[in-house]
Enzyme design. Sequence first.
Site, PDB file in Angstrom:
ATOM      1  N   LYS A 176       2.686  25.389  19.093  1.00 11.22           N
ATOM      2  CA  LYS A 176       2.343  25.421  17.670  1.00 11.22           C
ATOM      3  C   LYS A 176       1.429  26.616  17.362  1.00 11.22           C
ATOM      4  CE  LYS A 176       3.481  22.406  14.990  1.00 11.22           C
ATOM      5  NZ  LYS A 176       4.732  22.335  14.161  1.00 11.22           N
ATOM      6  N   ALA A 191       1.503  21.368  25.810  1.00 13.89           N
ATOM      7  CA  ALA A 191       2.805  21.953  25.470  1.00 13.89           C
ATOM      8  C   ALA A 191       2.948  22.056  23.954  1.00 13.89           C
ATOM      9  CB  ALA A 191       3.926  21.103  26.046  1.00 13.89           C
ATOM     10  N   TYR A 192       2.468  21.042  23.263  1.00 15.52           N
ATOM     11  CA  TYR A 192       2.533  21.020  21.796  1.00 15.52           C
ATOM     12  C   TYR A 192       1.597  22.074  21.206  1.00 15.52           C
ATOM     13  CZ  TYR A 192       2.271  19.000  17.056  1.00 15.52           C
ATOM     14  OH  TYR A 192       2.307  18.791  15.697  1.00 15.52           O
ATOM     15  N   SER A 193       0.313  22.029  21.633  1.00 19.57           N
ATOM     16  CA  SER A 193      -0.693  22.914  21.035  1.00 19.57           C
ATOM     17  C   SER A 193      -0.357  24.381  21.260  1.00 19.57           C
ATOM     18  CB  SER A 193      -2.072  22.607  21.604  1.00 19.57           C
ATOM     19  OG  SER A 193      -2.400  21.258  21.359  1.00 19.57           O
TER      20      SER A 193
END
Length: 692
Positions: free
Chosen positions: A586, A581-583
């Site tokens: 971003k 979810a972060y990668s």
Amino acid sequence: MRLAMLNRWKQEEAQSLSDVEVLTYQSRLVGAEPALVMWGGGNTSLKVARRDFRGREVKAMLIKGSGSDMKAAQPGDFPAVRLEDLLPLYERTEMGDEEMVDYLERCLLDPGSPRPSIETLLHAFLPQASIVHSHADAILSLTNTSNPSGAIRAALGGDVVIVSYLRPGFLLSKGVAQAALSRPRAKGMVLLNHGLVTWGADAKSSYDAHVELVGRAEAYLAERAVGKLPFGGVKSEPLPKEERRRVAAAATPVLRSELGALGGSRTLLRFLDDDQTMRFAGSKLGREVAMVGAATPDHLLNTKRAPLWVETQDPSDAVELRRALEEGVAQYRQEYTQWFLRHAGAGVEMRDPNPRVIIAPGLGMWVAGRDARALDVVSDIYHHTISIMAGAQAVDAYTSLSPRDAFEAEYWPLELYKLTLLPPEAELSRKVALVTGAARGIGKAIARRLAQAGAHVALGDLDAEGAQDAASEINQETAVGRCIALALDVSSPEQVAAAFQETLMAFGGVDILVSNAGVAPTGSLDGMPLAEWRRSLEVNATGHLLVGREAARILREQGLGGSMVFIATKNVTAPGRGFGAYSAAKAAEAQLARVFAIENGAYGIRSNIINPDAVFQDSGLWSQELREERASAHGVPEEELEEFYRKRNLLQAFITPKDVAEAVLWLASDRSAKTTGCMIPVDGGVPEAFPR
Ligand code: ZN
């Protein structure tokens, strides 16, 4: 006109003090009253006995140092000068300013002391031991009228000497002394378009005389104001507060653009809509009176001769206001240039022709300056100018210096010389940055680094209190007023708009955006709750879109270029297990940053990306949960996680917030003027994450 003049002297506090301490005490009392002096104005002195470096007894005078502030006076602010060397000057018929400054410096008892006030000779030539000189508002309200002598006599009685206007310097000092010596029983002296001088055998009596005379002036003005509407009464009602701020924010980038046009210096602006300003701006006679000019040469140096007054049919119409500001600034500059050409001799270079005070009825007032301190000074002085004008209008009609005297005040060679002594401006001086996620960690380090480089910084964070603490801390370290704090959830379009509006109101623009705020949800894609995925997209992708496009809009309107820096992550080029979810979000941020670069290059707006890795210090991102999760993903014990990341990079380096801030500074500055759409890793060198 308020009656504020208090005698603050407490004999029990003053009686046991040494001579320089008494002078310091007296100066602070004078400085404590802004209706007497502001921002380094006014001065005090005391004639004393001293021993010189060879132990000989000499007559000396302690005089306030040039530019030091009375309200915070310290004994060290009062250099001692030898009267024996000063008094022979009284025999001279003239003396140039620069020669006088050099001469005064040679009269210092201690060569390392601060430079004595430019009004030193005025104090030295008067025979009394203690002298107080101020630029009191109420006195200026009397002198800046069509019949100043009449007003002064009526208000203060017959026991004051009146001296006509002369620019500060040798001739004024000598004129003051001659006038005073011819009237030995006088209590004090009024200098037209300048201020008040009182004297006494000791610090208390000159202070008492000062307060008494200013008090009489205030009482007289109050009496004259009874039954009169200030500035002829109301012409236009102010817009509601929110409405006027909306319109002002919409017009501010255009105003900043105009002021920075034609090779002019970039400026900061502050919008003010306090009651005093609103009443003046909306009054019938405000405009006419404002155009008469500044109250004193001192004020004029900060506010210019007159403000720019911008009137529109409908104050709520931002489009019309923008047009009026464009036309108004151009016209102001033209008139300034004409005035300059009329009075300037050969070889004099024209100074900045832009207004420092811009007034829009119904809306409010902008002040312009190079930094937050200059904005404070212009704002304070113009508020006092309004009071002085109101007082003078109550007597009969406000008057000011002649255009010739005004020119000589603004182009006083000594002032121009002082400007050449100013330290060179810092790299980001006159620039405004907005940093998101700035309460701690990387964001706070960036805000600090930009402020150290001279920028004014708005620190936004979800944690409003944390942002306030960070802003206060940086203000303490750099310069007061350099930073403001904003409550900012970057995923809320309303909060983003409000944060930029607040920045425009405080500093007048934005030049640098550092989009840094982020969240770091963890967990494999399989089991991740959809809400967590969406939250990551909201903050880590949409948040950057919202702040980025609001910044780009303002930057385009300002027309002064700009730099946007997006703090992404090493995961953009080398994603990790359990960090989907972060990668992914971003990566969207990084792609957004590139599209900002593509869409805004034509406006000189650059957009770049920084990919930090494993920055733990003071981090709001690295929660305990995240640490545990990443440790398990990498198969290392949690307490060894930082060491694991260090060993993973080529330089075997711990990455700190400062390292990231250093890269941001380069991208924010003109040193990277030819770089846009670029991605810079700050990760110690992780080969799998090399941008390609
Ligand atoms: Zn003065």
